[in-house]
Scaffold this motif. Structure first.
Motif, mmCIF file in Angstrom:
data_model
loop_
_atom_site.group_PDB
_atom_site.id
_atom_site.type_symbol
_atom_site.label_atom_id
_atom_site.label_comp_id
_atom_site.label_asym_id
_atom_site.label_seq_id
_atom_site.Cartn_x
_atom_site.Cartn_y
_atom_site.Cartn_z
ATOM 1 N N LEU A 19 36.881 52.619 64.011
ATOM 2 C CA LEU A 19 35.538 52.310 64.496
ATOM 3 C C LEU A 19 35.685 51.780 65.918
ATOM 4 C CD1 LEU A 19 32.505 51.985 64.096
ATOM 5 C CD2 LEU A 19 32.929 49.739 63.090
ATOM 6 N N SER A 20 35.258 52.583 66.898
ATOM 7 C CA SER A 20 35.380 52.210 68.312
ATOM 8 C C SER A 20 33.984 52.068 68.899
ATOM 9 C CB SER A 20 36.174 53.271 69.081
ATOM 10 O OG SER A 20 37.496 53.336 68.618
ATOM 11 N N LEU A 21 33.563 50.831 69.133
ATOM 12 C CA LEU A 21 32.248 50.532 69.711
ATOM 13 C C LEU A 21 32.389 49.775 71.022
ATOM 14 C CD1 LEU A 21 30.436 49.318 66.441
ATOM 15 C CD2 LEU A 21 30.520 51.625 67.383
ATOM 16 N N TYR A 25 37.620 48.423 67.322
ATOM 17 C CA TYR A 25 37.453 48.068 68.728
ATOM 18 C C TYR A 25 36.007 47.636 68.963
ATOM 19 C CZ TYR A 25 41.817 50.705 69.359
ATOM 20 O OH TYR A 25 43.106 51.159 69.275
ATOM 21 N N LEU A 26 35.808 46.335 69.219
ATOM 22 C CA LEU A 26 34.478 45.787 69.514
ATOM 23 C C LEU A 26 34.468 45.084 70.868
ATOM 24 C CD1 LEU A 26 33.617 44.229 66.014
ATOM 25 C CD2 LEU A 26 32.993 46.480 66.881
ATOM 26 N N ASN A 27 35.516 45.250 71.647
ATOM 27 C CA ASN A 27 35.631 44.548 72.919
ATOM 28 C C ASN A 27 34.611 45.048 73.944
ATOM 29 O OD1 ASN A 27 37.649 46.751 72.419
ATOM 30 N ND2 ASN A 27 37.842 46.654 74.652
ATOM 31 N N CYS A 57 39.223 39.265 57.692
ATOM 32 C CA CYS A 57 40.652 39.126 57.403
ATOM 33 C C CYS A 57 41.036 39.739 56.068
ATOM 34 C CB CYS A 57 41.058 37.650 57.437
ATOM 35 S SG CYS A 57 40.780 36.874 59.044
ATOM 36 N N LEU A 58 40.050 40.233 55.312
ATOM 37 C CA LEU A 58 40.347 40.935 54.067
ATOM 38 C C LEU A 58 40.765 42.375 54.321
ATOM 39 C CD1 LEU A 58 37.343 39.643 51.897
ATOM 40 C CD2 LEU A 58 39.705 38.818 51.890
ATOM 41 N N LEU A 59 40.602 42.825 55.583
ATOM 42 C CA LEU A 59 40.979 44.196 55.924
ATOM 43 C C LEU A 59 42.489 44.271 56.137
ATOM 44 C CD1 LEU A 59 38.065 44.974 58.398
ATOM 45 C CD2 LEU A 59 38.342 45.875 56.088
ATOM 46 N N SER A 60 43.213 44.214 55.060
ATOM 47 C CA SER A 60 44.681 44.144 55.141
ATOM 48 C C SER A 60 45.296 45.380 55.768
ATOM 49 C CB SER A 60 45.271 43.929 53.745
ATOM 50 O OG SER A 60 44.892 44.980 52.875
ATOM 51 N N SER A 61 44.531 46.473 55.854
ATOM 52 C CA SER A 61 45.062 47.704 56.437
ATOM 53 C C SER A 61 44.994 47.711 57.958
ATOM 54 C CB SER A 61 44.277 48.909 55.900
ATOM 55 O OG SER A 61 42.903 48.781 56.217
ATOM 56 N N LEU A 62 44.284 46.744 58.563
ATOM 57 C CA LEU A 62 44.050 46.759 60.009
ATOM 58 C C LEU A 62 45.357 46.801 60.796
ATOM 59 C CD1 LEU A 62 41.134 44.394 61.100
ATOM 60 C CD2 LEU A 62 41.343 46.851 61.432
ATOM 61 N N VAL A 63 45.403 47.720 61.759
ATOM 62 C CA VAL A 63 46.536 47.810 62.666
ATOM 63 C C VAL A 63 46.161 47.252 64.039
ATOM 64 C CG1 VAL A 63 48.097 49.416 63.863
ATOM 65 C CG2 VAL A 63 47.525 49.789 61.456
ATOM 66 N N VAL A 64 44.936 47.525 64.492
ATOM 67 C CA VAL A 64 44.454 47.035 65.783
ATOM 68 C C VAL A 64 43.105 46.349 65.590
ATOM 69 C CG1 VAL A 64 43.672 47.675 68.094
ATOM 70 C CG2 VAL A 64 45.649 48.828 67.100
ATOM 71 N N LEU A 65 42.977 45.124 66.124
ATOM 72 C CA LEU A 65 41.713 44.385 66.122
ATOM 73 C C LEU A 65 41.469 43.902 67.545
ATOM 74 C CD1 LEU A 65 39.284 43.070 64.765
ATOM 75 C CD2 LEU A 65 40.741 41.129 64.148
ATOM 76 N N SER A 66 40.460 44.470 68.202
ATOM 77 C CA SER A 66 40.171 44.141 69.597
ATOM 78 C C SER A 66 38.760 43.563 69.703
ATOM 79 C CB SER A 66 40.303 45.389 70.479
ATOM 80 O OG SER A 66 40.086 45.062 71.828
ATOM 81 N N SER A 110 48.225 44.827 66.915
ATOM 82 C CA SER A 110 47.612 44.328 68.151
ATOM 83 C C SER A 110 46.396 43.468 67.816
ATOM 84 C CB SER A 110 47.192 45.501 69.045
ATOM 85 O OG SER A 110 46.548 45.033 70.209
ATOM 86 N N LEU A 111 46.362 42.246 68.387
ATOM 87 C CA LEU A 111 45.218 41.342 68.247
ATOM 88 C C LEU A 111 44.795 40.897 69.640
ATOM 89 C CD1 LEU A 111 43.239 39.604 66.611
ATOM 90 C CD2 LEU A 111 45.003 37.829 66.513
ATOM 91 N N GLU A 112 43.557 41.214 70.012
ATOM 92 C CA GLU A 112 43.036 40.879 71.335
ATOM 93 C C GLU A 112 41.728 40.105 71.178
ATOM 94 O OE1 GLU A 112 42.596 44.548 73.403
ATOM 95 O OE2 GLU A 112 44.707 45.088 73.256
ATOM 96 N N VAL A 113 41.735 38.839 71.597
ATOM 97 C CA VAL A 113 40.528 38.001 71.523
ATOM 98 C C VAL A 113 40.258 37.332 72.866
ATOM 99 C CG1 VAL A 113 40.733 37.581 69.038
ATOM 100 C CG2 VAL A 113 41.891 36.053 70.646
#
Length: 719
Positions: free
Chosen positions: A152-154, A177-179, A192-201, A223-226
């Protein structure tokens, strides 16, 4: 297909191509005609192409109003890529009619308006890319219905409001991607229940509050970008559990306190940016051992002596500006020296350093002697004589064939590591490379168990291990990998629950005879492991994701990370090889007696096979939401037999049954249908009898193979 050329100008109409199902014109220079905004007039001629499923027009210069032409296209559209054009307009509410959409890529255009809630009706959607547009409004809560969504890229839009906690229901999500939006509020802990997540931006928003402590659930995060938010509080120590993380950027927030000591576990880190916060304390010395490519700690309140080894020796990779209390470090950093008030103290520390140096030298020499003379005594499997002697793969070669462990080469994530696709440099042959995450508990035992189990087994229905790699990476850390034959058709899990199907491929379906053949293959492999190996083996983790299919849909059982060897005197009682007797399989597929402390046995593999067979027939996982309390997949079938059995069969099988009954044959259709029904009910019986709760009531795997072959032969003869 005219993709990847240098064509330009206006595209002619295609009114007469009524049977068109695949249109590819990507990576050209189409558009920019003399009639601005009319570049896509040719698309209106696709209205009569009712079979159109694939539409690829990305990377051109098309102008036009998206909602005007898109709404009139075929309802069968499954794959749409219009990214990197100059499309305007909005996403129409009528998008709900495209119920077969699996991929919708619209990034890099000029779309406006909101994301309509009706997009939640696209239950098959796996990829939704809307980044770099001017979309506004809130993120619809209806995304919760998209259980198959992988990406999901927004990002780079004008979205506002809060991040809906319902996004946590997208349990297949890998990339989020919500950046670069205007999102507010805190980061929902449900995410944080999305245990499959590879990238969270989530960078460049207006997020507030603390980072959720539940981040430790994101075991596969890379990858974690905040960055560039207004997040506060201390960095949670639980983040140290995300040992797979490579990129961690948290700059320009309001974090305070120390860098958690648990970060010592993040040995995969390559980029760490904590700049422009209010962090304090000393810079952790353990960062010297990291293989960092960038370390930015500038504009905080760190103090004390700076480490001098590792990345701290490379001035170009370290940024420490705005920390006036830091001292020491290498000369290139030009930091003030750390003065000691007493020369005695300095001399004392010098003596201590000398003593430690001598002691370190003794330890190093001892280690070298142990390695030289003692390594042959280690209980570690030697596979050189068993594997391909012409195939040698080092860390460097594996790094190269996987494009630096690129995400684009990633084809699977397991409990003990990652699986990448690669091509051998010698002959270009595709291979699957399982890279062990040695920081994960049990990974080394899994590596040894798999080597031992596969070193002497040879069977057409077992995944073939080509070679192994045991060495160190460029950071001096241990590196273990297993190289297998590549299976072109992925796993049985991908076919039964197609959430990770390959791109640009029409939906794949398995018919009854195909599923039955796969069941025979799997049962044959288990029979071989139990009865025909020199030392009988129990697989202990049989499930659809561990059943791989080659280009002819022949099944191969893989992943022997939990395999156990049996006593030769009693093939139903297992001797645990490791020091720990704790056994952990996969929820839903593990025999119930294991939960009561029983040791792994052949009965347990039969139970797992029975559950897999029932899943193949019903299309439902044993962990489906409908199963709970007193109802299980086994009970679901057992209660339906025999009269209601056909009502719970996977609908795809019912469709195929009707198609087969209409095929021309010398055997009357009603007899063929009766044979099909009898075959299905017989398969139900095999699945139910294999998955009985009492282990002694389950069928023997040899008997299972015989029954399945009989059912298959009967169905083949009548169809």
């Amino acid at each position: 297909m005219v993709g990847g050329n240098n064509f330009g100008g206006e595209v002619p109409r295609v009114d007469k191509l009524h049977n068109l199902y695949f249109l590819r014109m990507d990576n050209n220079q189409f558009g920019s005609t003399d009639k601005p905004g009319d570049d896509l007039s040719f698309v209106s001629s696709l209205t009569n192409a009712t079979n159109l499923t694939h539409l690829y027009l990305q990377n051109n210069a098309f102008e036009g109003t998206f909602h005007e032409f898109f709404s009139n296209l075929s309802n069968d559209l499954a794959f749409v890529d219009l990214s990197n054009n100059q499309l305007s307009g909005h996403i129409p509410v009528e998008i709900r009619k495209f119920v077969n959409l699996e991929e919708l890529r619209l990034s890099g255009n000029q779309l406006t308006g909101i994301i309509p809630p009706t997009i939640g009706k696209l239950y098959k959607l796996r990829y939704l890319l809307l980044s770099q547009n001017r979309v506004s409004g809130i993120i619809p809560s209806s995304f919760a219905n998209l259980s198959l969504l992988s990406e999901l890229s927004l990002d780079h839009n004008n979205l506002r409001g809060r991040i809906p906690s319902s996004v946590a229901k997208c349990q297949s999500l890998l990339y989020l991607y919500l950046n670069q939006n205007n999102l507010i509020g805190s980061i929902p802990k449900e995410m944080c229940l999305l245990s499959s997540l590879v990238v969270l931006s989530l960078s460049s928003n207006n997020l507030t509050g603390a980072l959720p402590k539940e981040l430790n659930n994101l075991k596969n995060l890379v990858s974690l970008e905040v960055s560039l938010n207004s997040l506060t509080g201390e960095i949670p120590s639980t983040l140290g559990s995300c040992v797979t993380i490579v990129n961690l950027t948290m700059k320009r927030n309001l974090f305070h306190g120390l860098i958690p000591f648990t970060f010592n576990s993040l040995r995969s880190l390559q980029v760490l940016d904590l700049s422009h916060n209010k962090l304090s304390g000393t810079v952790p010395k353990y960062l010297e051992g990291f293989d960092l490519h960038l370390l930015n700690l500038s504009f905080n309140d760190f103090e004390g002596a700076l480490p001098e080894r590792g990345i701290f020796e490379n001035v170009s990779l370290v940024s420490l500006d705005g920390n006036p209390k830091i001292c020491g470090g290498v000369l290139g950093l030009k930091l003030p020296s750390c003065n000691f008030s007493r020369s005695k103290n300095h001399n004392f520390k010098l003596v201590i350093l000398v003593i430690l140096g001598i002691w370190g030298l003794v330890v190093m020499v001892g280690s070298l002697l142990f390695y030289r003379f003692g390594k042959t005594k280690r209980p570690f499997p030697s596979l050189d004589k068993d594997l391909n002697p012409l195939l040698f793969m080092s860390y460097q070669s594996i790094l190269k064939v996987t494009n630096g462990f690129s995400v684009s080469n990633l084809i699977g994530v397991g409990s003990h590591g990652y699986v990448y696709k690669g091509s051998l440099e010698t002959d270009g042959k595709h291979v699957a490379i399982k890279v062990l995450n040695l920081l994960q508990h049990g990974a080394m035992k899994s590596f040894i168990a798999e080597c031992e189990a596969l070193r002497n087994v040879r069977h057409r229905n077992l995944v073939k291990l080509l070679t192994t790699c045991s060495g160190v990476d460029y950071g001096g850390n241990d590196f273990k990998a297993l190289v297998y034959e590549f299976m072109d058709n992925g796993s049985l899990e991908d076919w039964l629950h197609p959430d990770n199907s390959r791109e640009n491929v029409q939906p794949r379906r398995l018919g009854l005879l195909q599923r039955l053949s796969i069941a025979v293959d799997v049962a044959s492999a288990i029979h071989y492991l139990h009865n025909d190996c020199q030392i009988p083996i129990v697989h202990c983790d049989l499930k659809p994701s561990n059943v791989l299919l080659d280009n002819e849909l022949v099944a191969h059982v893989g992943d022997f990370g939990l395999a156990r060897f049996l006593h030769l005197t009693n093939k139903t009682t297992c001797r645990i090889q490791t020091s720990s007797t704790t056994f952990k399989g996969s929820i839903g597929y593990t025999a119930p007696e294991y939960g009561m402390g029983s040791e792994p046995s052949t009965h347990g593999d039969v139970y797992s096979f029975g559950i897999v067979l029932l899943e193949m027939l019903t299309g439902k996982r044993p962990t489906d939401d409908m199963f709970g309390g007193d109802l299980s997949l086994h009970d679901f079938f057992r209660n339906a037999m025999p009269d209601g059995a056909l009502e719970i069969v996977d609908p795809i099988l019912n469709l195929e049954e009707e198609e087969i009954s209409r095929e021309s044959s010398r055997i009357p259709s009603f007899i063929r249908r009766q044979k099909m029904v009898e075959g299905l009910i017989s398969l139900f019986g095999v699945g139910v009898s294999c998955s009985m709760y009492d282990s002694y009531k389950r069928k023997n795997i040899k008997e299972v193979v015989r029954e399945l072959c009989y059912i298959r032969d009967s169905l083949v003869s009548c169809t």
